[in-house]
Scaffold this active site. Structure first.
Site, short mmCIF file in Angstrom:
data_model
loop_
_atom_site.label_atom_id
_atom_site.label_comp_id
_atom_site.label_asym_id
_atom_site.label_seq_id
_atom_site.Cartn_x
_atom_site.Cartn_y
_atom_site.Cartn_z
CB SER A 14 -0.92 -0.01 1.22
OG SER A 14 -1.78 -1.13 1.18
CB ALA A 15 3.43 2.53 2.29
CD GLU A 35 5.58 -7.56 -3.45
OE1 GLU A 35 5.14 -8.58 -2.87
OE2 GLU A 35 5.73 -6.46 -2.87
CG HIS A 481 -5.67 -3.69 11.08
ND1 HIS A 481 -6.88 -3.48 11.70
CD2 HIS A 481 -5.95 -3.98 9.78
CE1 HIS A 481 -7.85 -3.64 10.82
NE2 HIS A 481 -7.31 -3.94 9.64
#
Length: 570
Positions: A14-15, A35, A481
């Site tokens: 996401s970041a 990645e 999270h």
């Protein structure tokens, strides 16, 4: 010969994906994106309900788990982390939640200057692609054209709507927009869905950027270390899928965006971390940084379930046996039905402690129930139950308990040891008990009472704190999270890992930009805040001014908005 880039981004989540896309906008910057996962172009990734199959699959998730957790009956708890382009945004539950204004103001008060709510709100607006034109979602609090889709549920389930009404009957205000700076009351989540498909950082930011000639990507690689010359980070070393070794150098900076469980691990493998621990692992100490791997946090969530009366609409049959095939066919033909469902539809925020400036409990709700025992206690795949059911799952949004991540060895292939220390702080146990009791109270309200046959988890006879905590210990899981393990703050604090400009203390040319830098968790799901971290990191790296500041006036949270939302829910 070793390749040379201006910037090397480690982790396309996401970041990291947002950051790499921003850095490559200018053709003058040559960017390498590394990645560990494969492509996001996969049916399970794009199909919304696929998240349930991916989170514990080694094809899609790294397979992290905690050490035995004392307040979870000494069970090891799964910690899913995305192993696809897009990182966890390609396997998550697709919930769009920013957090509470007080979360970010607290970050700034703890030394993260420049990260207050007023300063971050323009980034939330810039990274959002709001699909709804209603008054509550209009500018200046929402934006269009960003990499993160925010959309209303296309067809909210009748049971989810009943949950909203029941929560209002239990005394909560109706809430149309949980991203108005102070999530409060009951309503329906906005989600990262568009045209019945997952709409993620991978599809909206990384994939378009990959068409640029100045951005190169390497997927399915294992980064082994960051190379330092003195106290400057200069290179990145990795292995490909066949075991071949590679490296590249960065003229300007290396940006570490591997997430709260892998960014601290990679720092330690590179000799940056607690000196005594690094020596114990046989790693040469380059920079003694005590805070690496400390301050680890996650949401402890506990799924509760109810058996519904025969004939009640529920998704159990649609996600069980032959119903799965029918649901899949319907999805492939129409992009609707059970397979188009995110991880939650019903949402509620409320407080267990009136002294706090934010609501400290969040509930997720779905019109389906399943074999939690097999899933939580023995690692079996989740199976829906034969009878109609529903689930509500509360968690405390800002836990006081702190965990720790440490290496098991100096081998980069071996996942780190994680002690999340769920519920170690008594305040966390007290808050979660309040959440469990409130969920039971919601289910007793008229909107749901006629649909519910019995509460099945926990059974109603469990009433005392001790009885409920024993039950929670067997059913509690991760909210997925993980954050905080490379904490951002004042450079004078010895436990700070990165300064407010995200630079690693004591190391030139290296920044961390992902959920690991959060001083503490936000009040809800973490994906939107992680995207903002990546977007703001790009401005910091490139020396660009932040978006124009915005003045908060409480829009969307006043009595008029609540009346409008209540009428819409009726």
């Amino acid at each position: 010969m070793e390749e040379v880039f201006d910037y090397i981004v480690i982790g396309a989540g996401s970041a990291g994906g947002t950051l790499a896309a921003r850095l490559s906008e200018s053709a003058e910057h040559r960017v390498l994106l590394l990645e560990g996962g494969a492509s996001h172009k996969d049916l399970l990734v794009s199909m919304p309900s696929g998240w349930g199959q991916m989170i514990n699959s080694p094809r899609y998730s790294w397979g992290h788990e905690t050490e035995p957790e004392p307040y979870a009956a000494n069970r090891r708890i799964s910690l899913p982390r995305g192993k696809r382009l897009g990182g966890s945004s390609s396997i998550n539950g697709m919930i769009y939640v920013r957090g509470d204004r007080a979360d970010f103001d607290s970050w700034a008060a703890l030394g993260a200057k420049g990260w207050s709510y007023e300063e971050l709100l323009p980034y939330f607006v810039r990274t959002e692609d709001q699909q709804c034109g209603e008054e509550e979602f209009a500018k200046p609090w929402h934006g269009r054209g960003g990499p993160l889709t925010a959309n209303n549920l296309p067809q909210p389930h009748p049971v989810s709507l009943a949950m909203v009404q029941a929560a209002i009957q239990a005394g909560m205000p109706a809430c149309k927009d949980f991203n108005n700076g102070h999530p409060d009351g009951a309503g329906l989540f906005q989600v990262n869905l568009k045209h019945g498909r997952r709409s993620s950082v991978a599809s909206n930011a990384i994939e378009p950027a990959m068409r640029r000639s100045n951005l190169q990507e390497r997927m399915q690689v294992l980064v082994t270390r960051i190379g330092l010359e003195g106290r400057r980070a200069t290179s990145v070393h990795w292995k490909d899928g066949a075991g071949g070794r590679h490296s590249a150098s960065a003229r300007k900076e290396i940006l570490l965006c591997a997430g709260a469980l892998q960014s601290p691990q990679l720092l330690m493998l590179s000799g940056i971390g607690p000196a005594a621990h690094l020596r114990e692992m046989g790693i040469d100490v380059n920079v003694d940084l005590r805070g690496v791997g400390a301050n680890l946090q996650d949401h402890a969530i506990v799924p509760m379930s109810w058996r519904m009366r025969p004939g009640t609409p529920s998704l159990n049959r649609s996600l069980r046996g032959l119903g799965i095939g029918a649901s899949l066919l319907r999805y492939l033909l129409t992009r609707r039905g059970a397979m188009a469902m995110p991880a939650s539809e019903f949402a509620a925020w409320f407080s267990s402690d009136s002294s706090l400036p934010y609501n400290d409990i969040q509930i997720h709700g779905l019109p389906v129930s399943g074999d939690i025992e097999g899933y939580m206690q023995s690692g079996k795949n989740y199976r829906t139950e034969a009878f109609p059911g529903m689930t509500m799952a509360p968690y405390q949004v800002r836990p006081f308990s702190r965990g720790e991540l440490r290496l098991r060895s100096g081998a980069p292939e071996e996942l780190a040891s994680v002690r999340m220390n769920f519920l170690h702080d008594e305040r966390d146990r007290k808050a979660l008990l309040h959440g469990v009791r409130m969920a039971s109270r919601i289910a007793m309200q008229p909107a749901l009472a006629g649909l519910v046959e019995a509460q099945t988890r926990p059974v109603p006879r469990l009433q005392s704190d001790d009885e409920l905590l024993d039950w929670i210990s067997m059913y509690m899981g991760s909210g997925h999270h993980a954050s905080g393990s490379c904490r951002m703050g004042d450079a004078a604090d010895v436990m700070t890992v990165v300064t407010p400009d995200l630079k690693v203390r004591g190391v030139a040319g290296l920044r961390v930009a992902d959920a690991s830098v959060m001083p503490h968790l936000v009040s809800g799901n973490t994906n939107a805040a992680s995207v903002v971290i990546g977007d703001k990191a790009a401005d910091l790296v490139l020396g660009l001014p932040p978006p124009a500041p915005m003045q908060w006036n409480g829009a969307g949270s006043g009595a008029s908005a609540l009346r409008t939302a209540a009428a819409a829910m009726a």
